[in-house]
Design a protein around this motif. Sequence first.
Motif, PDB file in Angstrom:
ATOM      1  N   ALA A 173       0.710  -1.331   0.031  1.00 51.44           N
ATOM      2  CA  ALA A 173       0.088   0.189   0.000  1.00 51.44           C
ATOM      3  C   ALA A 173       0.805   1.289  -0.046  1.00 51.44           C
ATOM      4  O   ALA A 173       0.565   2.215  -0.736  1.00 51.44           O
ATOM      5  N   ILE A 174       1.985   1.218   0.922  1.00 45.84           N
ATOM      6  CA  ILE A 174       2.729   2.453   0.808  1.00 45.84           C
ATOM      7  C   ILE A 174       3.652   2.441  -0.391  1.00 45.84           C
ATOM      8  O   ILE A 174       3.528   3.700  -1.183  1.00 45.84           O
ATOM      9  N   ASN A 175       4.025   1.290  -1.019  1.00 49.21           N
ATOM     10  CA  ASN A 175       4.694   1.493  -2.189  1.00 49.21           C
ATOM     11  C   ASN A 175       3.844   1.993  -3.443  1.00 49.21           C
ATOM     12  O   ASN A 175       4.467   2.923  -4.276  1.00 49.21           O
ATOM     13  N   GLU A 176       2.500   1.766  -3.638  1.00 47.90           N
ATOM     14  CA  GLU A 176       1.594   2.169  -4.253  1.00 47.90           C
ATOM     15  C   GLU A 176       1.326   3.694  -4.204  1.00 47.90           C
ATOM     16  O   GLU A 176       1.545   4.523  -5.271  1.00 47.90           O
ATOM     17  N   VAL A 192       2.478   9.473  -5.979  1.00 48.27           N
ATOM     18  CA  VAL A 192       3.011  10.761  -5.596  1.00 48.27           C
ATOM     19  C   VAL A 192       4.253  11.022  -6.617  1.00 48.27           C
ATOM     20  O   VAL A 192       4.443  12.100  -7.234  1.00 48.27           O
ATOM     21  N   ASN A 193       5.154  10.100  -6.892  1.00 51.10           N
ATOM     22  CA  ASN A 193       6.273  10.381  -8.021  1.00 51.10           C
ATOM     23  C   ASN A 193       5.543  10.738  -9.258  1.00 51.10           C
ATOM     24  O   ASN A 193       5.857  11.329 -10.034  1.00 51.10           O
ATOM     25  N   ILE A 194       4.412  10.155  -9.714  1.00 52.71           N
ATOM     26  CA  ILE A 194       3.903  10.187 -10.967  1.00 52.71           C
ATOM     27  C   ILE A 194       3.268  11.791 -10.902  1.00 52.71           C
ATOM     28  O   ILE A 194       3.356  12.578 -11.925  1.00 52.71           O
ATOM     29  N   HIS A 200      13.505  12.885   1.755  1.00 50.83           N
ATOM     30  CA  HIS A 200      14.169  12.972   0.584  1.00 50.83           C
ATOM     31  C   HIS A 200      13.756  11.811  -0.336  1.00 50.83           C
ATOM     32  O   HIS A 200      14.657  11.576  -1.558  1.00 50.83           O
ATOM     33  N   SER A 201      12.657  11.172  -0.395  1.00 51.67           N
ATOM     34  CA  SER A 201      12.005  10.470  -1.276  1.00 51.67           C
ATOM     35  C   SER A 201      11.520  11.282  -2.167  1.00 51.67           C
ATOM     36  O   SER A 201      11.089  10.665  -3.454  1.00 51.67           O
ATOM     37  N   ASN A 252      13.005  12.577 -12.873  1.00 47.20           N
ATOM     38  CA  ASN A 252      12.720  11.816 -13.871  1.00 47.20           C
ATOM     39  C   ASN A 252      12.092  12.671 -15.040  1.00 47.20           C
ATOM     40  O   ASN A 252      12.575  12.660 -16.283  1.00 47.20           O
ATOM     41  N   ALA A 253      11.389  13.708 -14.626  1.00 44.60           N
ATOM     42  CA  ALA A 253      10.915  14.892 -15.498  1.00 44.60           C
ATOM     43  C   ALA A 253      12.207  15.641 -16.138  1.00 44.60           C
ATOM     44  O   ALA A 253      11.992  15.750 -17.502  1.00 44.60           O
ATOM     45  N   LEU A 254      13.149  15.888 -15.404  1.00 47.50           N
ATOM     46  CA  LEU A 254      14.272  16.660 -16.042  1.00 47.50           C
ATOM     47  C   LEU A 254      14.980  15.938 -16.892  1.00 47.50           C
ATOM     48  O   LEU A 254      15.619  16.536 -17.762  1.00 47.50           O
TER      49      LEU A 254
END
Length: 355
Positions: free
Chosen positions: A125-128, A133-135, A158-159, A166-168
């Motif tokens: 659940a945390i990984n998902e 959030v990253n997306i 720092h996560s 990745n956008a950069l």
Amino acid sequence: MVSKEEIIAKFDPNGPSVPGSLYGLPFGMEHSELIIIPAPWEVTVSYKAGTADAPKAILEASTQVDLFLRDIPDAWKMGMHLLPVAEGFEEENRKYRDLAMKYIQWLESNEEEWITDNLKIIPNAINEICEKVNIFIKSQATAYLNAGKMVALLGGDHSTPLGYINALTEKFGSFAVLQFDAHADLRASYEDFNYSHASIMYNVLKNPNITRLVQVGVRDLCEEEAAFINNSNGRVLTYYDEDIKRALFEGVAWHTICKEIINQLPELVYISFDIDGLDPKLCPNTGTPVPGGLEYNEVIHLIKEIVRSGRAIIGFDLNEVSPGEDEWDANVGARLLYQLGSLMGASMGRLHLID
């Protein structure tokens, strides 16, 4: 519509700062060249929490920062704008932080012979949610980069900068990451969380466009991380705090060490700044403080020398600022953020750094 020139003409940079905008600057998003994405996220923090309060605390502390920089006198005219926190972001952080803590407490109880069905599902659940959030952050960063803005990220733990980095790579192609940190952050996962703050650089290096990771100030790492560095064939270059201090004690000038670090960097550089890379007297409330570390002016000197070398700072993040009760950490964080933004602007030709 009022032009940026008109706004600048009416603004007094010597007057008292008015709360409400970052550094009391008179620019909104449209007239700011640097857009800062807030990421008050600390779901996987493994020791002390508080970094989710950093964007708000730094915004408040920023009104105490004078805008004049001796070697970038017009820095404020570039415009820096801190975006509002996305709706529901903080609520999701609290919800999943509570969930992660239940799992962390179970791990720390040394009762691994038993585990309930509810506990079993927590890591996934945390990984998902961290992946979502990253997306989300990547989509935010991409939109502003495509609009011609410079972009930075303010965490949170720092996560948080993974999606932004990745956008950069999609905007700039390949570049190196310069990491200021007490920790290597190269664990494949930590406490069964794939997107842990202790795994950020491991995840960053999954992107083949990151040609090199140069770490400065590392003084706390595990055997797994040391092996990762040693087996990286030079892709990871670590300037351990112990080695830096030994060189200084033996009479090597900090400027000389800076030149050596800069020589390891390509033309395009991304700066990832975990505030615990500094001496803990400058960030006593950060989640995992470690004795040793860099002085504030040592860091600023190194970054200025990067700019003077002609390299471009294409982005940066500032993370792990936990305000505490006296807001000292937020004060330091606000000043560091202003320097990072101004020096990024100078490196990208938006400002001029005086030699």
